[in-house]
Design a protein around this motif. Structure first.
Motif, short mmCIF file in Angstrom:
data_model
loop_
_atom_site.label_atom_id
_atom_site.label_comp_id
_atom_site.label_asym_id
_atom_site.label_seq_id
_atom_site.Cartn_x
_atom_site.Cartn_y
_atom_site.Cartn_z
N ARG A 132 -11.02 -40.63 -21.72
CA ARG A 132 -10.83 -39.31 -22.32
C ARG A 132 -11.48 -39.24 -23.70
N ALA A 133 -11.38 -40.30 -24.47
CA ALA A 133 -12.00 -40.30 -25.79
C ALA A 133 -13.51 -40.17 -25.68
N ASP A 134 -14.13 -40.87 -24.74
CA ASP A 134 -15.57 -40.79 -24.57
C ASP A 134 -16.01 -39.42 -24.04
N TYR B 105 -9.23 -32.89 -14.54
CA TYR B 105 -9.01 -34.10 -15.32
C TYR B 105 -8.90 -33.69 -16.78
N ASP C 58 -9.15 -46.89 -17.70
CA ASP C 58 -8.39 -46.85 -18.94
C ASP C 58 -8.52 -45.41 -19.41
N HIS C 59 -7.53 -44.57 -19.07
CA HIS C 59 -7.68 -43.14 -19.27
C HIS C 59 -7.81 -42.76 -20.74
N ASP C 60 -7.14 -43.48 -21.62
CA ASP C 60 -7.28 -43.17 -23.05
C ASP C 60 -8.73 -43.36 -23.50
N ALA C 61 -9.35 -44.45 -23.07
CA ALA C 61 -10.73 -44.72 -23.45
C ALA C 61 -11.68 -43.72 -22.82
N ASP D 238 -8.42 -33.38 -23.33
CA ASP D 238 -7.61 -33.32 -24.54
C ASP D 238 -6.73 -32.08 -24.48
N ASP D 239 -6.19 -31.67 -25.62
CA ASP D 239 -5.21 -30.58 -25.62
C ASP D 239 -5.81 -29.21 -25.38
N HIS E 9 -17.47 -46.68 -16.82
CA HIS E 9 -16.13 -47.09 -17.25
C HIS E 9 -15.46 -47.95 -16.19
#
Length: 255
Positions: A231-233, A86, A226-229, A89-90, A194
């Motif tokens: 991933r940020a966490d 999963y 919500d993958h953006d949320a 980030d980069d 989440h």
């Protein structure tokens, strides 16, 4: 081929697997059907998924290799070692591993049950230093769904019995000594919260009987996260572990 386990991590898993944490003797009879092994009551609420019997046991990093070293995989029957990356980030990815077994009854034997099986139904919470700071009574997403529907939990273990505290602490201390293991437990808890928050964000609509049905539809439509949320966490959590542990904490590089 996977890299061999380090002596340190092998020692940690030995400590975990030598600890026979049992909250209540024969607790699988308290719920009537060894719910923790099959989740039959929850799965019976789904119309489409889980029609084919399989038990999926989450694994900590290196746990499958440890089971291999000990010669215990045979006890799980013909199984699949499921591995998915999963991307956070980069530069970082979370390697999500599980053992999927089609065995009837319990997937594992008592002495070789996985770390999550030993801890269920209490999910420990750690700070970034690996100290135990709390316990979540809702171990996974099925427990969260039952709570959303305001139904009694299927597992009847409500508290950590006094005489089992040393064994619970033995397992959680071993996990907390390895920043990567503790991070994965934290990430698991974060991900299931989440999903629960997303499922419960709006009232049930027309044609939705309960949150079991909402979960099934979201899963089939690949809308659980919500993958953006998320991933940020996860990135924020990983940043805190990196700041605390430096080179002693390292997630998989993005492939």
């Amino acid at each position: 081929m996977p890299e061999p386990l380090s002596p340190t991590r092998t020692s940690l898993f030995k400590r975990i697997y030598e600890t026979d944490l049992v909250y209540v003797p024969a607790c699988y009879t308290a719920c009537g059907d060894a719910y923790c092994c099959n989740y039959t009551r929850t799965k019976s609420r789904f119309a489409l998924i889980a029609r084919v019997h399989a038990q999926e046991l989450p694994l900590l990093p290196g746990e499958y290799e440890f089971l291999t070293q000990q010669g215990w995989l045979e006890g799980f029957g013909e199984h699949e070692h499921k591995v998915e990356d999963y991307v956070i980030d980069d530069r970082r990815a979370l390697r999500v591993e599980s053992l999927v077994s089609p065995k009837a009854g319990c997937a594992c034997q008592h002495d070789s049950r996985t770390t999550t099986c030993r801890l269920y139904p209490l999910l420990p919470r750690f700070d970034v230093q690996g100290r135990l700071v709390g316990v979540d009574r809702r171990f996974g997403i099925f427990e969260e769904i039952v709570a959303l529907d305001q139904e009694p939990q299927n597992c009847k273990v409500e508290i950590l019995p006094f005489d089992q505290i040393p064994d619970f602490l033995a397992i959680t201390t071993a996990i907390g000594e390895d920043p990567e293991l503790a991070f994965y437990v934290q990430a698991y808890g974060l991900a299931k919260v989440h999903v629960a928050q997303r499922l419960g964000a709006t009232p049930l609509g027309a044609g939705e009987d309960d949150h079991h049905q909402r979960f099934e539809m979201a899963l089939l439509r690949r809308e659980l996260f919500d993958h953006d949320a998320l991933r940020a966490d996860l990135a924020e959590l990983a940043d805190r572990y990196e700041a605390a542990h430096g080179s002693d904490f390292c997630l998989s590089s993005r492939s």
